[in-house]
Each structure stands twice: as C-alpha cells, then as structure tokens.
Design an enzyme around this catalytic site. Structure first.
Site, short mmCIF file in Angstrom:
data_model
loop_
_atom_site.label_atom_id
_atom_site.label_comp_id
_atom_site.label_asym_id
_atom_site.label_seq_id
_atom_site.Cartn_x
_atom_site.Cartn_y
_atom_site.Cartn_z
N LYS A 298 43.63 82.26 74.15
CA LYS A 298 44.29 83.30 73.37
C LYS A 298 44.02 84.69 73.96
CE LYS A 298 42.65 82.34 69.10
NZ LYS A 298 42.54 82.45 67.61
N LYS B 92 41.27 86.18 74.06
CA LYS B 92 40.35 86.89 73.16
C LYS B 92 38.93 86.53 73.59
CE LYS B 92 41.95 87.62 68.49
NZ LYS B 92 41.95 87.19 67.10
N1 C2G Z 1 43.73 88.89 58.95
C1 C2G Z 1 44.17 89.60 57.83
N2 C2G Z 1 43.98 90.93 57.76
C2 C2G Z 1 43.35 91.59 58.78
C3 C2G Z 1 42.90 90.87 59.90
C4 C2G Z 1 43.10 89.51 59.97
O1 C2G Z 1 44.74 89.02 56.88
N3 C2G Z 1 43.17 92.93 58.67
C5 C2G Z 1 43.98 87.45 58.99
C6 C2G Z 1 44.91 87.03 60.12
O2 C2G Z 1 46.26 87.24 59.77
C7 C2G Z 1 44.55 85.55 60.27
C8 C2G Z 1 43.06 85.52 59.88
O3 C2G Z 1 42.77 86.76 59.21
O4 C2G Z 1 45.30 84.78 59.33
C9 C2G Z 1 42.15 85.38 61.08
O5 C2G Z 1 42.46 86.42 61.98
P1 C2G Z 1 41.98 86.26 63.51
O6 C2G Z 1 40.56 85.84 63.53
O7 C2G Z 1 42.43 87.47 64.26
O8 C2G Z 1 42.84 84.99 63.96
P2 C2G Z 1 43.95 84.89 65.10
O9 C2G Z 1 43.41 85.39 66.38
O10 C2G Z 1 45.18 85.47 64.53
O11 C2G Z 1 44.04 83.31 65.28
O12 C2G Z 1 46.13 79.13 65.63
C10 C2G Z 1 46.12 80.37 64.96
C11 C2G Z 1 45.10 81.29 65.58
O13 C2G Z 1 43.83 80.67 65.67
C12 C2G Z 1 45.02 82.54 64.72
#
Ligand code: C2G
Length: 128
Positions: free
Chosen positions: A44, A46
């Site tokens: 990803k 990341k």
């Molecule tokens: N999130 C949120 N509000 C934020 C930050 C994050 O609601 N201010 C939510 C994201 O939308 C996601 C969850 O928290 O649903 C986890 O965010 P991340 O750890 O950034 O996950 P991500 O990199 O989007 O990975 O297969 C799907 C991926 O693994 C998603």
C-alpha cells in the site's frame, strides 16, 4: 449475532480510528478488524510507525474490537467475509465504492471519516 468486519493499518491510533471502530461495532454484536501486515503496508506504499504485532496489541485492547486478523493482500476480502460469516463490511467513505463487489456477500457500509485527523497529519505536524 450480527458480525461486522473492517480493514486498515490503524497506525498511531487516533480518535478517527476509534470513531469508526465504535460505529462499526454499533452496527452489530461482534467486530473483526483485519489489520494490514507490515508486508501489505509496503504494497500500500505505507510505512507504519508501529509494527504489526504492536498495532495488533493496541487494537485488541479496544473495547469495540472483538478479534484482529492479518490483512496480507487486496484479494482476501471475499474469503474473509465468507469464512468469518460476516454480515456487515464497514469502511471509511474515502473508500466509497471501492468494495461494492462485497455486496453479493454482505451489507457494505461506508461511514464518514472523522475530519481533521490522520496518521499522515500527525507525522507532518510532529516534524520539527
Ligand atoms: N479513518 C476515519 N477517519 C480518519 C482516518 C481514518 O474514519 N480521520 C478510517 C479509514 O476510513 C479506514 C480506517 O479508519 O476505514 C483505517 O484507516 P487506515 O488505517 O488509514 O486504513 P487504510 O490505509 O485506509 O487501509 O483493505 C483496506 C485497507 O487496509 C484500508
């Protein structure tokens, strides 16, 4: 027993993560979080500050989380939903539409993100 599932990296845990975990859990009775492994984070593009094991320990301590499983790739979601007898798939709405293929297997819910907070923002704000 309504079973809910969500996915993410959940690095540098913040209130945006807690809000979606709480709201996802409130959609059912049991919440599974499928947590990106360090290897999948590389896919990803990341780099998490905390290791998978530490991010898993932190998530498992949250009252809204019932189970944490590893996320290895983009392709495992249908399998996860079927194998874990999931009723509802939840993601933040930055992912809106991306996982609609799961509608053949479970309810798909995109919830509004929490404004003004993100792991990226934390890292950039802390840069001295
Ligand atoms: N999130 C949120 N509000 C934020 C930050 C994050 O609601 N201010 C939510 C994201 O939308 C996601 C969850 O928290 O649903 C986890 O965010 P991340 O750890 O950034 O996950 P991500 O990199 O989007 O990975 O297969 C799907 C991926 O693994 C998603």
């Amino acid at each position: 027993m309504k079973r809910v599932i969500t996915y993410g990296t959940f690095d540098l845990l913040h209130v945006g993560h807690i809000n979606i975990l709480r709201r996802a859990r409130e959609l059912g009775d049991y919440l599974i979080v499928v947590l990106s492994t360090d290897e999948f984070n590389a896919i990803k593009n990341k780099t998490a500050y905390y290791s998978y094991e530490d991010r898993k320990t932190i998530l498992e301590s949250i009252r809204y989380v019932d189970e944490v499983l590893p996320e290895y790739n983009w392709e495992q979601k249908i399998d996860d939903v079927v194998k874990n007898k999931v009723d509802v798939f939840v993601m933040g709405d930055d992912w809106k539409g991306h996982f609609d293929f799961l509608k053949d297997y479970c309810e798909v819910v995109y919830l509004p993100r929490t404004e003004g907070i993100s792991t990226t923002k934390i890292k950039s704000d802390l840069k001295v």
